[in-house]
Design a protein around this motif. Sequence first.
Motif, PDB file in Angstrom:
ATOM      1  N   UNK A  73      -4.577  -1.237 -26.231  1.00  0.00           N
ATOM      2  CA  UNK A  73      -3.495  -1.349 -27.211  1.00  0.00           C
ATOM      3  C   UNK A  73      -2.137  -1.112 -26.556  1.00  0.00           C
ATOM      4  N   UNK A  74      -1.095  -1.668 -27.170  1.00  0.00           N
ATOM      5  CA  UNK A  74       0.260  -1.513 -26.652  1.00  0.00           C
ATOM      6  C   UNK A  74       0.630  -0.033 -26.513  1.00  0.00           C
ATOM      7  N   UNK A  75       0.284   0.756 -27.538  1.00  0.00           N
ATOM      8  CA  UNK A  75       0.648   2.174 -27.504  1.00  0.00           C
ATOM      9  C   UNK A  75       0.020   2.878 -26.315  1.00  0.00           C
ATOM     10  N   UNK A  76      -1.231   2.571 -26.007  1.00  0.00           N
ATOM     11  CA  UNK A  76      -1.922   3.202 -24.885  1.00  0.00           C
ATOM     12  C   UNK A  76      -1.217   2.898 -23.571  1.00  0.00           C
ATOM     13  N   UNK A  77      -0.797   1.644 -23.399  1.00  0.00           N
ATOM     14  CA  UNK A  77      -0.127   1.251 -22.160  1.00  0.00           C
ATOM     15  C   UNK A  77       1.213   1.962 -22.016  1.00  0.00           C
ATOM     16  N   UNK A  78       1.984   2.029 -23.110  1.00  0.00           N
ATOM     17  CA  UNK A  78       3.296   2.670 -23.039  1.00  0.00           C
ATOM     18  C   UNK A  78       3.145   4.169 -22.774  1.00  0.00           C
ATOM     19  N   UNK A  79       2.202   4.787 -23.468  1.00  0.00           N
ATOM     20  CA  UNK A  79       1.970   6.228 -23.274  1.00  0.00           C
ATOM     21  C   UNK A  79       1.529   6.524 -21.844  1.00  0.00           C
ATOM     22  N   UNK A  80       0.591   5.749 -21.347  1.00  0.00           N
ATOM     23  CA  UNK A  80       0.113   5.930 -19.974  1.00  0.00           C
ATOM     24  C   UNK A  80       1.256   5.748 -18.980  1.00  0.00           C
ATOM     25  N   UNK A  81       2.104   4.743 -19.230  1.00  0.00           N
ATOM     26  CA  UNK A  81       3.233   4.501 -18.340  1.00  0.00           C
ATOM     27  C   UNK A  81       4.163   5.695 -18.253  1.00  0.00           C
ATOM     28  N   UNK A  82       4.441   6.318 -19.387  1.00  0.00           N
ATOM     29  CA  UNK A  82       5.318   7.496 -19.359  1.00  0.00           C
ATOM     30  C   UNK A  82       4.669   8.673 -18.627  1.00  0.00           C
ATOM     31  N   UNK A  83       3.392   8.876 -18.853  1.00  0.00           N
ATOM     32  CA  UNK A  83       2.691   9.979 -18.183  1.00  0.00           C
ATOM     33  C   UNK A  83       2.755   9.799 -16.668  1.00  0.00           C
ATOM     34  N   UNK A  84       2.470   8.591 -16.189  1.00  0.00           N
ATOM     35  CA  UNK A  84       2.471   8.321 -14.750  1.00  0.00           C
ATOM     36  C   UNK A  84       3.885   8.429 -14.180  1.00  0.00           C
ATOM     37  N   UNK A  85       4.879   7.931 -14.918  1.00  0.00           N
ATOM     38  CA  UNK A  85       6.265   7.985 -14.439  1.00  0.00           C
ATOM     39  C   UNK A  85       6.763   9.423 -14.334  1.00  0.00           C
TER      40      UNK A  85
ATOM     41  N   UNK B 116       8.069  11.588   2.402  1.00  0.00           N
ATOM     42  CA  UNK B 116       7.871  12.434   1.226  1.00  0.00           C
ATOM     43  C   UNK B 116       8.310  11.746  -0.062  1.00  0.00           C
ATOM     44  N   UNK B 117       9.160  10.713   0.046  1.00  0.00           N
ATOM     45  CA  UNK B 117       9.616  10.001  -1.145  1.00  0.00           C
ATOM     46  C   UNK B 117       8.577   8.998  -1.649  1.00  0.00           C
ATOM     47  N   UNK B 118       7.688   8.543  -0.759  1.00  0.00           N
ATOM     48  CA  UNK B 118       6.793   7.423  -1.087  1.00  0.00           C
ATOM     49  C   UNK B 118       5.845   7.687  -2.259  1.00  0.00           C
ATOM     50  N   UNK B 119       5.095   8.799  -2.274  1.00  0.00           N
ATOM     51  CA  UNK B 119       4.142   8.987  -3.378  1.00  0.00           C
ATOM     52  C   UNK B 119       4.804   9.019  -4.752  1.00  0.00           C
ATOM     53  N   UNK B 120       5.913   9.748  -4.878  1.00  0.00           N
ATOM     54  CA  UNK B 120       6.592   9.838  -6.172  1.00  0.00           C
ATOM     55  C   UNK B 120       7.157   8.502  -6.616  1.00  0.00           C
ATOM     56  N   UNK B 121       7.812   7.782  -5.692  1.00  0.00           N
ATOM     57  CA  UNK B 121       8.374   6.472  -6.043  1.00  0.00           C
ATOM     58  C   UNK B 121       7.275   5.471  -6.393  1.00  0.00           C
ATOM     59  N   UNK B 122       6.126   5.561  -5.705  1.00  0.00           N
ATOM     60  CA  UNK B 122       5.002   4.674  -6.022  1.00  0.00           C
ATOM     61  C   UNK B 122       4.512   4.917  -7.446  1.00  0.00           C
ATOM     62  N   UNK B 123       4.369   6.186  -7.826  1.00  0.00           N
ATOM     63  CA  UNK B 123       3.925   6.512  -9.189  1.00  0.00           C
ATOM     64  C   UNK B 123       4.939   6.052 -10.231  1.00  0.00           C
ATOM     65  N   UNK B 124       6.217   6.238  -9.935  1.00  0.00           N
ATOM     66  CA  UNK B 124       7.260   5.807 -10.878  1.00  0.00           C
ATOM     67  C   UNK B 124       7.196   4.292 -11.064  1.00  0.00           C
ATOM     68  N   UNK B 125       7.035   3.563  -9.968  1.00  0.00           N
ATOM     69  CA  UNK B 125       6.919   2.111 -10.059  1.00  0.00           C
ATOM     70  C   UNK B 125       5.702   1.684 -10.851  1.00  0.00           C
ATOM     71  N   UNK B 126       4.566   2.319 -10.598  1.00  0.00           N
ATOM     72  CA  UNK B 126       3.346   1.995 -11.337  1.00  0.00           C
ATOM     73  C   UNK B 126       3.519   2.260 -12.831  1.00  0.00           C
ATOM     74  N   UNK B 127       4.078   3.414 -13.161  1.00  0.00           N
ATOM     75  CA  UNK B 127       4.240   3.784 -14.568  1.00  0.00           C
ATOM     76  C   UNK B 127       5.182   2.856 -15.310  1.00  0.00           C
ATOM     77  N   UNK B 128       6.316   2.535 -14.690  1.00  0.00           N
ATOM     78  CA  UNK B 128       7.278   1.651 -15.347  1.00  0.00           C
ATOM     79  C   UNK B 128       6.711   0.245 -15.508  1.00  0.00           C
ATOM     80  N   UNK B 129       6.000  -0.238 -14.501  1.00  0.00           N
ATOM     81  CA  UNK B 129       5.418  -1.572 -14.584  1.00  0.00           C
ATOM     82  C   UNK B 129       4.406  -1.703 -15.707  1.00  0.00           C
ATOM     83  N   UNK B 130       3.679  -0.632 -15.982  1.00  0.00           N
ATOM     84  CA  UNK B 130       2.668  -0.654 -17.042  1.00  0.00           C
ATOM     85  C   UNK B 130       3.306  -0.777 -18.422  1.00  0.00           C
ATOM     86  N   UNK B 131       4.481  -0.160 -18.614  1.00  0.00           N
ATOM     87  CA  UNK B 131       4.996  -0.061 -19.986  1.00  0.00           C
ATOM     88  C   UNK B 131       6.190  -0.945 -20.312  1.00  0.00           C
ATOM     89  N   UNK B 132       6.832  -1.557 -19.332  1.00  0.00           N
ATOM     90  CA  UNK B 132       8.011  -2.370 -19.640  1.00  0.00           C
ATOM     91  C   UNK B 132       7.685  -3.534 -20.568  1.00  0.00           C
TER      92      UNK B 132
END
Length: 472
Positions: A335-347, A366-382
Amino acid sequence: MPDTRTAQQPSKAQRRVLAPLALAQFICSFAGSNMNVMINDISRDLDTTVQGVQIAITIFLLVMAALMIPGGKLTDRYGRKRCLLAGLVIYGIGALLSAAAPGLGVLILGNSILEGIGTALLIPPVYILTTLFFTDMTSRARAFGVIMALGGIGAAAGPLIGGLITSALSWRAAFVFQALVIAVIIVLIRHMEDPLPPDPTRPFDTTGAALSAVGLILIVMGILAADDNVWLMIALLGLGALVLLWFFRSVRAKEKAGKEPLLSTSLFRNRTSNLGLVTQNVQWLLLMGTSFTVAAYLQVVRGYDAIQTGVIFTAATLGLLASSLAAERLAERRPQRTLITTGFVVTIAGIVVLIAMVGGSPGAWAFAPGLLLIGLGLGVMLTPSVNVVQSSFPEERQGEISGLSRSVSNLGSSLGTAVAGTILVSGLTTGAYAAAMITLAVVGLAGLVAAVLLPRSPAPGTSSGDTIRGPG
């Protein structure tokens, strides 16, 4: 009534339309973030400061946000293709002027003003045309997925592409690159047909457009003034709130008189759309706030050049690309809600990782893991956030909701740069970096709450074709 139409593969004509629309979103998002890696180069070349560059970036994002609602409304009167073309031409002129800027003032005129106006004219037609050309839910979700993927990649890859161009040529060449992409889009849309004829008799609420723009500008100016004068900040924020209150009173008065306002109050009676707008605002606030904060910290505090800064952002770009490409499959299964919620959690998790790892390590890795998670989370919910909002209203209201949706998103972008940038520029230290990122994480929690409150199965829009449905 539920949408019973079967999903269709996009036709050749639809694919020809989608390419320039997605490219238009890409270049506008690129413009909002690529200057982040040019901070030192621009400030040296134009004899200005980091704060001067921040103001230029914020004004660009703010002009977009302030004019996006009027821009969406103008599409009904003058036609979607005509507004798209006008926006592209104005944007291209602004990009060329920025490339030749002798000082900060001309850069602000070209980049912040003209490119901002151009974007406000061209982006609403992108989303309206997508809604009109792609009528069944699956193909529309796929089309929005492509557009939002390129938009997110443009924002996330802006630092890398901008860094490469700046290091190989100069920061001015990045604006020439934008003008060339605009020229390509103009060529691609030359045979595009507008699905709905324009209505030249459609009224335009000039007073409402002016009040909404002034109110939003005062709000962001107040945030920018926070590190200089607290009383000025309070005065600007209060005045902005009063102007926006005046705007909404004007809207209600026009509705009672039977006139058409800039923005109908009925747009705000849809709970699903309202929550979706909140998630959109916070998503772009997080994306642009993180981009500016990390880029400014790397260049000013750690002394990295444009290409080094851009390469570090590759992690965010790869994460966003991976999750965006999977958006269609995810939309079919969750569902749309699940994707948006998951995206925020990961971001939010990515922001926490950025704070923890960067504070404990001097290395760029040291920047790579955090930026990777932010990218993954935003991509899921945009994509699902846009789909939730756009599909909550019928075709005849797409001009209004598209303008509102893009205005809210771009206001989030300008607030992200203003809030995070104001905190960071005030200190430009590791502590200021952590404070800015913590602020972004707190705002992210507000977005997460809005996502959780979204209904599991959003109420249908007023037309069957606009119903959002998710499995489960």
